[in-house]
Each structure stands twice: as C-alpha cells, then as structure tokens.
Design a protein around this motif. Structure first.
Motif, PDB file in Angstrom:
ATOM      1  N   ILE A 119       0.833  -1.196   0.000  1.00 56.86           N
ATOM      2  CA  ILE A 119       0.000   0.000   0.000  1.00 56.86           C
ATOM      3  C   ILE A 119       0.871   1.251   0.000  1.00 56.86           C
ATOM      4  CG2 ILE A 119      -1.686   1.330   1.326  1.00 56.86           C
ATOM      5  CD1 ILE A 119      -2.875  -1.276   2.298  1.00 56.86           C
ATOM      6  N   ILE A 120       1.919   1.239   0.845  1.00 60.56           N
ATOM      7  CA  ILE A 120       2.831   2.385   0.886  1.00 60.56           C
ATOM      8  C   ILE A 120       3.560   2.539  -0.437  1.00 60.56           C
ATOM      9  CG2 ILE A 120       4.958   3.269   1.925  1.00 60.56           C
ATOM     10  CD1 ILE A 120       2.584   3.757   3.664  1.00 60.56           C
ATOM     11  N   VAL A 121       4.068   1.437  -0.989  1.00 60.56           N
ATOM     12  CA  VAL A 121       4.826   1.494  -2.239  1.00 60.56           C
ATOM     13  C   VAL A 121       3.962   2.041  -3.366  1.00 60.56           C
ATOM     14  CG1 VAL A 121       6.030   0.130  -3.979  1.00 60.56           C
ATOM     15  CG2 VAL A 121       6.383  -0.361  -1.559  1.00 60.56           C
ATOM     16  N   CYS A 122       2.762   1.505  -3.519  1.00 60.73           N
ATOM     17  CA  CYS A 122       1.869   1.964  -4.588  1.00 60.73           C
ATOM     18  C   CYS A 122       1.398   3.394  -4.337  1.00 60.73           C
ATOM     19  CB  CYS A 122       0.670   1.036  -4.708  1.00 60.73           C
ATOM     20  SG  CYS A 122       1.076  -0.640  -5.240  1.00 60.73           S
ATOM     21  N   GLY A 123       1.144   3.724  -3.063  1.00 63.07           N
ATOM     22  CA  GLY A 123       0.678   5.067  -2.735  1.00 63.07           C
ATOM     23  C   GLY A 123       1.709   6.137  -3.046  1.00 63.07           C
ATOM     24  N   VAL A 124       2.957   5.921  -2.621  1.00 67.42           N
ATOM     25  CA  VAL A 124       3.986   6.927  -2.886  1.00 67.42           C
ATOM     26  C   VAL A 124       4.332   6.965  -4.377  1.00 67.42           C
ATOM     27  CG1 VAL A 124       4.955   6.814  -0.561  1.00 67.42           C
ATOM     28  CG2 VAL A 124       5.887   5.332  -2.332  1.00 67.42           C
ATOM     29  N   SER A 125       4.166   5.842  -5.074  1.00 67.97           N
ATOM     30  CA  SER A 125       4.361   5.851  -6.531  1.00 67.97           C
ATOM     31  C   SER A 125       3.330   6.746  -7.202  1.00 67.97           C
ATOM     32  CB  SER A 125       4.267   4.429  -7.088  1.00 67.97           C
ATOM     33  OG  SER A 125       5.295   3.609  -6.579  1.00 67.97           O
ATOM     34  N   LEU A 126       2.083   6.680  -6.741  1.00 70.79           N
ATOM     35  CA  LEU A 126       1.036   7.543  -7.290  1.00 70.79           C
ATOM     36  C   LEU A 126       1.325   9.007  -6.978  1.00 70.79           C
ATOM     37  CD1 LEU A 126      -1.686   7.970  -8.676  1.00 70.79           C
ATOM     38  CD2 LEU A 126      -2.808   7.496  -6.478  1.00 70.79           C
ATOM     39  N   LEU A 127       1.787   9.298  -5.753  1.00 70.07           N
ATOM     40  CA  LEU A 127       2.137  10.672  -5.402  1.00 70.07           C
ATOM     41  C   LEU A 127       3.253  11.204  -6.280  1.00 70.07           C
ATOM     42  CD1 LEU A 127       2.045  10.505  -1.488  1.00 70.07           C
ATOM     43  CD2 LEU A 127       0.370  11.583  -2.989  1.00 70.07           C
ATOM     44  N   CYS A 128       4.242  10.361  -6.536  1.00 68.91           N
ATOM     45  CA  CYS A 128       5.359  10.772  -7.391  1.00 68.91           C
ATOM     46  C   CYS A 128       4.876  11.024  -8.818  1.00 68.91           C
ATOM     47  CB  CYS A 128       6.441   9.686  -7.372  1.00 68.91           C
ATOM     48  SG  CYS A 128       8.029  10.219  -8.047  1.00 68.91           S
ATOM     49  N   LEU A 129       3.979  10.173  -9.310  1.00 70.05           N
ATOM     50  CA  LEU A 129       3.436  10.346 -10.654  1.00 70.05           C
ATOM     51  C   LEU A 129       2.693  11.672 -10.771  1.00 70.05           C
ATOM     52  CD1 LEU A 129       1.707   7.665 -12.835  1.00 70.05           C
ATOM     53  CD2 LEU A 129       0.623   9.887 -12.551  1.00 70.05           C
ATOM     54  N   LEU A 130       1.834  11.983  -9.789  1.00 72.65           N
ATOM     55  CA  LEU A 130       1.062  13.222  -9.834  1.00 72.65           C
ATOM     56  C   LEU A 130       1.971  14.444  -9.758  1.00 72.65           C
ATOM     57  CD1 LEU A 130      -1.873  12.214  -7.445  1.00 72.65           C
ATOM     58  CD2 LEU A 130      -2.010  12.528  -9.923  1.00 72.65           C
TER      59      LEU A 130
ATOM     60  N   SER B  61      10.341  13.795  -0.677  1.00 78.78           N
ATOM     61  CA  SER B  61       9.650  13.098   0.411  1.00 78.78           C
ATOM     62  C   SER B  61       9.273  11.683   0.007  1.00 78.78           C
ATOM     63  CB  SER B  61       8.393  13.875   0.824  1.00 78.78           C
ATOM     64  OG  SER B  61       8.731  15.115   1.393  1.00 78.78           O
ATOM     65  N   VAL B  62       8.679  11.519  -1.177  1.00 75.05           N
ATOM     66  CA  VAL B  62       8.214  10.194  -1.573  1.00 75.05           C
ATOM     67  C   VAL B  62       9.383   9.266  -1.905  1.00 75.05           C
ATOM     68  CG1 VAL B  62       5.992  11.059  -2.348  1.00 75.05           C
ATOM     69  CG2 VAL B  62       7.854  10.883  -3.986  1.00 75.05           C
ATOM     70  N   ILE B  63      10.463   9.800  -2.455  1.00 69.63           N
ATOM     71  CA  ILE B  63      11.627   8.961  -2.754  1.00 69.63           C
ATOM     72  C   ILE B  63      12.299   8.510  -1.465  1.00 69.63           C
ATOM     73  CG2 ILE B  63      13.949   8.969  -3.756  1.00 69.63           C
ATOM     74  CD1 ILE B  63      12.814  10.711  -6.002  1.00 69.63           C
ATOM     75  N   SER B  64      12.356   9.406  -0.474  1.00 72.07           N
ATOM     76  CA  SER B  64      12.912   9.027   0.814  1.00 72.07           C
ATOM     77  C   SER B  64      12.046   7.963   1.490  1.00 72.07           C
ATOM     78  CB  SER B  64      13.022  10.259   1.722  1.00 72.07           C
ATOM     79  OG  SER B  64      13.588   9.925   2.955  1.00 72.07           O
ATOM     80  N   ILE B  65      10.728   8.113   1.381  1.00 71.55           N
ATOM     81  CA  ILE B  65       9.822   7.109   1.935  1.00 71.55           C
ATOM     82  C   ILE B  65      10.039   5.769   1.243  1.00 71.55           C
ATOM     83  CG2 ILE B  65       7.396   6.434   2.143  1.00 71.55           C
ATOM     84  CD1 ILE B  65       6.777   9.462   2.392  1.00 71.55           C
TER      85      ILE B  65
ATOM     86  N   ILE C  65      -3.099  14.844  -4.622  1.00 72.78           N
ATOM     87  CA  ILE C  65      -1.947  14.615  -3.737  1.00 72.78           C
ATOM     88  C   ILE C  65      -2.385  14.704  -2.284  1.00 72.78           C
ATOM     89  CG2 ILE C  65       0.270  15.555  -2.974  1.00 72.78           C
ATOM     90  CD1 ILE C  65       0.845  16.361  -5.837  1.00 72.78           C
ATOM     91  N   THR C  66      -3.190  15.726  -1.975  1.00 71.93           N
ATOM     92  CA  THR C  66      -3.711  15.881  -0.618  1.00 71.93           C
ATOM     93  C   THR C  66      -4.609  14.721  -0.224  1.00 71.93           C
ATOM     94  OG1 THR C  66      -3.596  18.301  -0.764  1.00 71.93           O
ATOM     95  CG2 THR C  66      -5.098  17.364   0.877  1.00 71.93           C
ATOM     96  N   ILE C  67      -5.492  14.316  -1.142  1.00 73.08           N
ATOM     97  CA  ILE C  67      -6.441  13.246  -0.839  1.00 73.08           C
ATOM     98  C   ILE C  67      -5.725  11.915  -0.622  1.00 73.08           C
ATOM     99  CG2 ILE C  67      -8.387  11.915  -1.757  1.00 73.08           C
ATOM    100  CD1 ILE C  67      -9.233  14.457  -3.272  1.00 73.08           C
ATOM    101  N   VAL C  68      -4.783  11.572  -1.513  1.00 73.63           N
ATOM    102  CA  VAL C  68      -4.067  10.293  -1.401  1.00 73.63           C
ATOM    103  C   VAL C  68      -3.229  10.264  -0.124  1.00 73.63           C
ATOM    104  CG1 VAL C  68      -2.261   8.860  -2.443  1.00 73.63           C
ATOM    105  CG2 VAL C  68      -4.021   9.886  -3.880  1.00 73.63           C
ATOM    106  N   THR C  69      -2.594  11.376   0.223  1.00 72.93           N
ATOM    107  CA  THR C  69      -1.806  11.426   1.453  1.00 72.93           C
ATOM    108  C   THR C  69      -2.681  11.206   2.684  1.00 72.93           C
ATOM    109  OG1 THR C  69      -0.284  12.982   0.406  1.00 72.93           O
ATOM    110  CG2 THR C  69      -0.200  12.805   2.802  1.00 72.93           C
ATOM    111  N   LYS C  70      -3.869  11.810   2.683  1.00 76.07           N
ATOM    112  CA  LYS C  70      -4.796  11.608   3.808  1.00 76.07           C
ATOM    113  C   LYS C  70      -5.205  10.134   3.927  1.00 76.07           C
ATOM    114  CE  LYS C  70      -7.000  14.183   6.010  1.00 76.07           C
ATOM    115  NZ  LYS C  70      -6.891  14.605   7.427  1.00 76.07           N
ATOM    116  N   LEU C  71      -5.409   9.491   2.775  1.00 76.25           N
ATOM    117  CA  LEU C  71      -5.819   8.092   2.795  1.00 76.25           C
ATOM    118  C   LEU C  71      -4.701   7.181   3.270  1.00 76.25           C
ATOM    119  CD1 LEU C  71      -7.865   7.907  -0.538  1.00 76.25           C
ATOM    120  CD2 LEU C  71      -8.767   7.963   1.794  1.00 76.25           C
ATOM    121  N   LEU C  72      -3.461   7.530   2.878  1.00 69.86           N
ATOM    122  CA  LEU C  72      -2.311   6.680   3.251  1.00 69.86           C
ATOM    123  C   LEU C  72      -1.942   6.837   4.714  1.00 69.86           C
ATOM    124  CD1 LEU C  72       0.095   7.080   0.200  1.00 69.86           C
ATOM    125  CD2 LEU C  72      -1.201   5.042   0.840  1.00 69.86           C
ATOM    126  N   SER C  73      -2.111   8.053   5.258  1.00 71.51           N
ATOM    127  CA  SER C  73      -1.669   8.353   6.626  1.00 71.51           C
ATOM    128  C   SER C  73      -0.209   7.937   6.801  1.00 71.51           C
ATOM    129  CB  SER C  73      -2.550   7.649   7.663  1.00 71.51           C
ATOM    130  OG  SER C  73      -3.878   8.107   7.588  1.00 71.51           O
TER     131      SER C  73
END
Length: 453
Positions: free
Chosen positions: A265-276, A381-385, A441-449
């Motif tokens: 979930i984290i891997v896919c989530g931060v990948s989506l954030l990086c894409l956006l 941030s997402v690459i560090s995560i 980006i805001t919405i996905v980050t809120k969902l990932l926590s």
C-alpha cells in the motif's frame, strides 16, 4: 583533500542533480523556438512528447539490470553521458520524424539517469543518516533556473538551437566523467545493501537539519573518514577493496532485526504521489514558456520568466524541505503541498482575465512560482519514503519503482497537456485540469496516513 568519503559522494551527487536540471531547464526554455522551427501545433507537440515516455520506459528495465551488475554509480555515469549527448539531437532541423526520434532518445537518457541518480542519493542519505533528498532535488531546481536563463539568453543573442545545445553538452561532458569517480562504487553499494547495513530502524529521529542522534553500532569511520580501527569497520573497509565477485554479502556484519513483509500500500501510494507531482512539473516545465509566448506575445528571453519563477521557488522549497519534514512531518507537508500547488495553477488559469496586461503577466508568473513552491517538497519526500519506509523491499528496487511512476508522470504530463489544450480551448484550461490532479496529492496522502520516517 580534506573531504571524507561521504562528502565527496555527496558533492558529486549534487552536481549530477544540478546537471539534469540545467539540461531540462534549457529544454523547456527553447521549446517555443523548437515548436516554431518545426511548424507544429500544441496538439502535435503534445503527441511528439509521448516519444519521450517510450524512451524512458525502454531505459528503466535496462538501468535496473546494469545497476545490479555494475552498480548505480556506473549507471549514473552512463546515464549522464547519454543525457548530455542525446539532447543535441533535438536541435536537428530535418523533419518531424527525426524530431520524434530525438525526443525518444532524450527520454531514454533522462529515464536512465534519474533512476541511477536517486539510488545514489538514497545511499548517501542512509550512509550519513541525515535527510539530504531535499538538498539533492533543490539542485535540479537551481539547474533548471540556470538552464532556462542560459537557453533564453543564447537564443536571444542569435545562436541556433543546435549550437546552443552543443555548447552546453561540451561543457558538461568532462564534469560527468571526472565527478563519477566520487560516486559510491559497486563494491560499497553491494556490501552495504547486501548485508542489511541500509536496513537499520527507519524510525530514527532527526534532532535538527543535518544533525542526528548517532547510532552506537554504525561505522562512524566510513561516514566521517576517520581512522577507527574497530573490527567491524576494518571488515567493511577491506571488503570494499575486494573484487565484486569475492564479496560475501551473506555475512551479517550487523545483526539487524528481520524486515517485515513488503507494504504494498505504501509502495503503490507513494508511486502515485510521485506520478502526480512529476505530471505537474513536466507540464509546467514544457508548457509555461509556450503559454507566456502565445498568451502575451513575449520574446524568447521573457517567455522563460514563468519557468524561471517556477524553478526559483522549486529550488527554495526543495532546499528547505528537509527542515519542513523535521518541523511538521511528511504527512502534513504532503497534504499542504497539494493545496498550494493547486492554488498556483488556479492563478495561472485565470490570469488572462485580468484587464491589466502587465498585471495579468505578473499573476501568471506568480502562479507558476506558487506551484513550484508547493510541488517542491513532494519528490524528495516520496523517494525518501520509498528508500526507507518500504520495508522488506530492496531500496534500489523501491526507488526504481517510484522513479518509474515519476517518469511516467513527467513524460505523459506534457503530452496530455498539449492534447487537452486542443480539446479544452487553450492552455489555461489545461492548467486548470492539472490543478485538480494536484488536489489528489492531498487526498491520497490523507488516505495513506504516511508515518514520518
């Protein structure tokens, strides 16, 4: 020399990030001239930029294979040379088909370089146990600013696109070759990633920017270059000088806890954030100068002001992102980033409706700048995560996955924006659609926590 091993590597990695920024800031600055020379519309140019996506996708599996065999340092040398040499091809005035092949070649070199560069950056962050991804990515913004201004100035002075690109390439090649000697070697990378040295507890706390609580079991002589003669450090240093095939990566120098299963979930989530994030950056990088040129009929030099403002704020935001992470945490920072980025693009979209021409132009440039400030903190941030929070996964593989998503975004962003401008009736409405994506980006980050690592 006075430089420790880690400082040399850090300086070299900074320069490679800067170099990539110079090349692509320059590309964004001269794109209006290239578009005019080729005689193509925004929609056609958007389609041509899809070729860069194809080139990057071809490069990603290749760089992963080469990095596993020879190390990310060697891959970065290859990627750097490819990028500075292949960008010259876009200056050829042959026909549209040659232009498409040139853009594909540029995408290939850029995709290769980005993955290798970020692998080295995360390796440096882990070795020094300080947040440095923000510093590295700020160098892209500084380079982008320099590249845009240099490109616009040389075109204004009468240089053709091919000559201007050739000058930059000739200057860059010697630095690529010389500074690659300071990168982390294959022996160092294989030892430190193979035996778990990079898999220490990701929940360590930063005291303040650049200062951490030192780990009692971490090899301080490697970080600071001292001559500590402890048994563990001696084992590491001697292993670094062995041939690659003789390094026993199964020997556990440090007894770390067994890593948990991969958090998909984290891997896919931060990948989506990086894409956006890179979708927005690629769109602004390629179309801001064209927008100002067409909407306000500015000269080649003044048309890069939007791109320059974007890169200045991108640089400042990225440079201080490490401080913001320590101050507020990655979760709150990413939530705020989406809101600020969307606000900036709303300013750009509605700037043509301001009656005063100069004020309208200033509002557009300010909008690009605000977008750069908001978007700046997302990639580091997402690459560090990906390199630390994606537990149970090899850091290089996690970074390659997130970088792949980022390059999909940065390549398809300009292409889709060009296509949307024809459908929506102008670039200003295309920017409005990108603003909506920034809210995600805001919405996905809120969902990932996302926890602060």
């Amino acid at each position: 020399s006075g430089f420790s091993r880690a400082r040399k590597a850090k300086a070299a990695i900074c320069w490679f990030f800067f170099m990539q920024g110079v090349m692509f800031g320059n590309w964004g600055g001269i794109l209006p001239v290239v578009k005019e020379e080729q005689g193509i519309s925004n929609t056609v140019l958007g389609g041509v930029l899809v070729a860069a996506v194809c080139g990057a996708m071809i490069a990603l599996p290749l760089v992963d294979a080469v990095s596993k065999r020879f190390g990310s340092g060697f891959s970065l040398l290859v990627g750097g040379l490819l990028t500075v040499l292949l960008i010259c091809l876009v200056g050829l005035r042959e026909n549209i088909f040659v232009f498409i092949l040139a853009v594909m070649a540029l995408g290939f070199g850029a995709g290769w370089m980005d993955v290798a560069m970020n692998c080295q950056a995360v390796l440096c962050e882990k070795m020094t146990r300080t947040p440095t991804l923000g510093l590295f990515h700020s160098m892209i913004a500084i380079g982008g600013l320099c590249g845009a201004l240099i490109g616009g100035a040389l075109i204004e002075l009468g240089f053709c696109v091919l000559t201007e690109l050739a000058i930059l390439s000739i200057v860059q090649v010697p630095f690529v070759i010389l500074l690659s000697c300071w990168l982390y070697s294959y022996q160092e990378e294989k030892l430190l990633t193979g035996n778990g040295l990079l898999n220490f507890d990701p929940n360590f706390k930063y005291d303040r920017v650049g200062v951490v609580e030192p780990a009692s079991d971490f090899p301080q002589d490697i970080i600071h270059g001292s001559s500590n003669n402890s048994s563990n450090s001696s084992t590491i240093l001697s292993a670094m000088h062995q041939p690659p095939d003789q390094i026993d990566v199964d020997v556990q120098v440090y007894d770390n806890t067994k890593p948990p299963r991969i958090n998909y979930i984290i891997v896919c989530g931060v990948s989506l954030l990086c894409l956006l994030s890179y979708f927005g950056q690629g769109s602004i990088g390629d179309w801001s100068a064209i927008f100002l040129s067409e909407e306000y009929e500015t000269s080649p030099f003044f048309s890069v002001f939007g791109l320059a403002g974007f890169n200045i704020c991108l640089c400042c935001g990225t440079f201080f992102s490490d401080f913001f992470v320590i101050r507020w945490g990655r979760n709150r920072l990413l939530i705020l980033a989406g809101i600020v980025s969307a606000t900036g693009l709303l300013m750009v979209s509605f700037s043509p409706y301001l009656n005063h021409r100069t004020g309208s132009l200033v509002l557009a440039v300010a909008g690009f700048s605000v977008f750069g400030l908001g978007n700046s903190v997302v990639p580091p941030s997402v690459i560090s995560i990906a390199g630390s929070a994606a537990t149970g996964m090899n850091p290089n593989e996690a970074i390659a996955l997130v970088s792949s998503a980022g390059y999909i975004g940065i390549m398809i962003g300009p292409a889709l924006l060009g296509a949307l401008s024809g459908v929506c009736g102008g670039l200003q409405w295309s920017f409005l659609i990108v603003a909506v994506l920034m809210v995600l980006i805001t919405i996905v980050t809120k969902l990932l926590s996302i926890q602060d690592h």
